[in-house]
Design an enzyme around this catalytic site. Structure first.
Site, short mmCIF file in Angstrom:
data_model
loop_
_atom_site.label_atom_id
_atom_site.label_comp_id
_atom_site.label_asym_id
_atom_site.label_seq_id
_atom_site.Cartn_x
_atom_site.Cartn_y
_atom_site.Cartn_z
N HIS A 1 0.82 -1.22 0.00
CA HIS A 1 0.00 0.00 0.00
C HIS A 1 0.85 1.26 0.00
O HIS A 1 0.34 2.37 -0.21
CB HIS A 1 -0.91 0.00 1.23
CG HIS A 1 -2.24 0.64 0.99
ND1 HIS A 1 -2.46 1.57 -0.01
CD2 HIS A 1 -3.45 0.49 1.61
CE1 HIS A 1 -3.72 1.97 0.01
NE2 HIS A 1 -4.34 1.32 0.99
N ASP B 1 -2.25 2.30 -4.47
CA ASP B 1 -3.48 2.68 -3.78
C ASP B 1 -4.57 1.63 -4.01
O ASP B 1 -4.49 0.82 -4.95
CB ASP B 1 -3.96 4.04 -4.26
CG ASP B 1 -3.00 5.16 -3.86
OD1 ASP B 1 -2.32 5.01 -2.83
OD2 ASP B 1 -2.93 6.16 -4.61
#
Length: 426
Positions: free
Chosen positions: A397, A401
């Site tokens: 992450h 995204d």
């Protein structure tokens, strides 16, 4: 005339690999050796390396025991060139084989098994690891196998042809020996009262796998997103064209090539998934080297299909098939498993319905395929039974995204459910 003794040393192990573990000595001091015959197997954190005899002669001495750690250039043992006087020891082993077989074997088959080793009368040749493994697993007498390789050596194809043509001879020893082996094992267990645990040292490869996977969990901000894909279109295409595909290209058409191609299309659309993190920098890769996770006897390995975007379905299937053979035989090199930009793992071959794959650092994402299973789904407001597969994508992450991850997985789903999109690049 014999030459002076020479040192057998640890060879170069590959880029960034400096040490290894002595896994197994295949010869003992005093044994005759033949040029290019494997003497010892070294296990690194990535591959198994074979150290071969530099010439025909004798193994004089072993300097490092099994299980010891060695570095490049370390002394393993001493060898001496010359005529191998100890060669007759090798053919002696097959003689004991018929002695075990004759007791349970049918009388009609005894002359066939016993007579051939006597008439073979050929000097023993070293067996490659692949041949040695099959001979051991199938309990075969190597002297019965016609050899077509260089210098009278037995090839893997020779063994497979022997098994196919003479199943009775090849299988009788297995049937005869199995009860004896099972009884021996049970006896040992019964006598060893109170011993209910076994301590086995982790291999260097397994240690590295454990460390890398734990590092991935501790370093990356790892998250997994899921989707499901209807395999109907790909399965129909494969069923229609698999015979013609194999006739033309000489390789079977599997599902992995479709997923490799689908991933390449998705990677082009979402470049962050093909990138990695180096400190405070993002490294974007403008090439597509797809790692394909393979379960090998020594552990999980990830050979890489290079430049998958430039290869056809047939070339991808051939690469994967070649890697699978090398993995089973322990022949994968460091180069085979270096430099991947994205990884595909297929737990479905083992029956997995759902999982969360772990990243393969320094890559930023991995796709997990799973078992294809027929399930009721709604198609055009009607319930239909379709072959469905759950897909899981784990990603870092820090660079990817949620929107990019979901879009990437949906792109793969679209390509698999409508394979023509990959051909037309739409």
């Amino acid at each position: 005339m014999a030459k002076a003794a020479e040192a057998l040393v640890v060879p170069a192990l590959g880029e960034s690999v400096t040490e290894a573990t002595v896994a197994k000595w295949l010869k003992q001091p005093g044994d005759a050796i033949v040029e290019d015959e494997t003497l010892v197997e070294l296990e690194t954190d990535k591959v198994t390396v074979e150290v071969n005899a530099p010439f025909t002669g004798v193994l004089l001495d072993i300097k490092v025991a099994e299980g010891a750690t060695v570095e490049v250039g370390d002394l393993l043992g001493m060898v001496e060139a010359g005529e191998a006087a100890a060669k007759p020891e090798a053919p002696a082993a097959p003689v004991s084989e018929p002695q075990v077989v004759t007791e349970p074997a049918a009388p009609a088959s005894q002359p066939q098994v016993v007579a051939e080793p006597v008439t073979a009368a050929k000097p023993a040749q070293p067996l490659s690891p692949a041949v040695r493994r099959i001979v051991s697993e199938e309990k075969l007498d190597a002297s019965l196998i016609p050899a077509t390789g260089k210098d009278g050596r037995i090839t893997k194809e020779d063994v497979l042809n022997f098994l196919a043509k003479t199943p009775a001879v090849a299988q009788e020893p297995v049937a005869a020996k199995a009860p004896v082996q099972q009884t021996a094992v049970k006896t040992v267990v019964q006598q060893d009262n109170g011993v209910r645990e076994e301590r086995v040292a982790m291999s260097r490869l397994r240690q590295t796998i454990a460390k890398r996977l734990k590092d991935a969990q501790q370093t990356a901000a790892m998250l997994t997103t899921f989707n499901e894909v209807d395999m109907t279109a790909v399965m129909d295409m494969r069923n229609r064209l698999k015979d013609k595909f194999e006739q033309k290209h000489g390789i079977k058409l599997g599902f992995m090539s479709f997923f490799v191609k689908a991933c390449v299309e998705a990677l082009k659309e979402i470049p962050e998934v093909n990138a990695s993190i180096d400190g405070t920098d993002f490294i974007y890769k403008h090439y597509y080297d797809i790692g394909v996770a393979v379960g090998a006897p020594q552990g999980l390995v990830v050979p890489v299909v290079r430049d998958a975007d430039q290869k056809s379905f047939a070339q991808i299937e051939q690469d994967i098939a070649d890697y699978a053979v090398k993995a089973r035989e322990g022949k994968l090199s460091v180069e085979d498993m270096s430099g991947g930009t994205f990884t595909i793992s297929n737990g479905g071959v083992y029956g997995s319905l759902m999982s969360t794959p772990i990243l393969n650092p320094p890559q930023s994402a991995i796709l997990g395929m799973h078992k294809t299973e027929k399930r009721p789904v709604v198609i055009n407001d009607k319930i239909e039974i379709r072959p469905m597969m759950y897909l899981a994508m784990s990603y870092d992450h820090r660079i990817i995204d949620g929107k990019q991850a979901v879009t990437f997985l949906v792109r793969i789903k679209d390509c698999i459910e409508d394979p023509e999109r990959m051909l037309l690049n739409v």
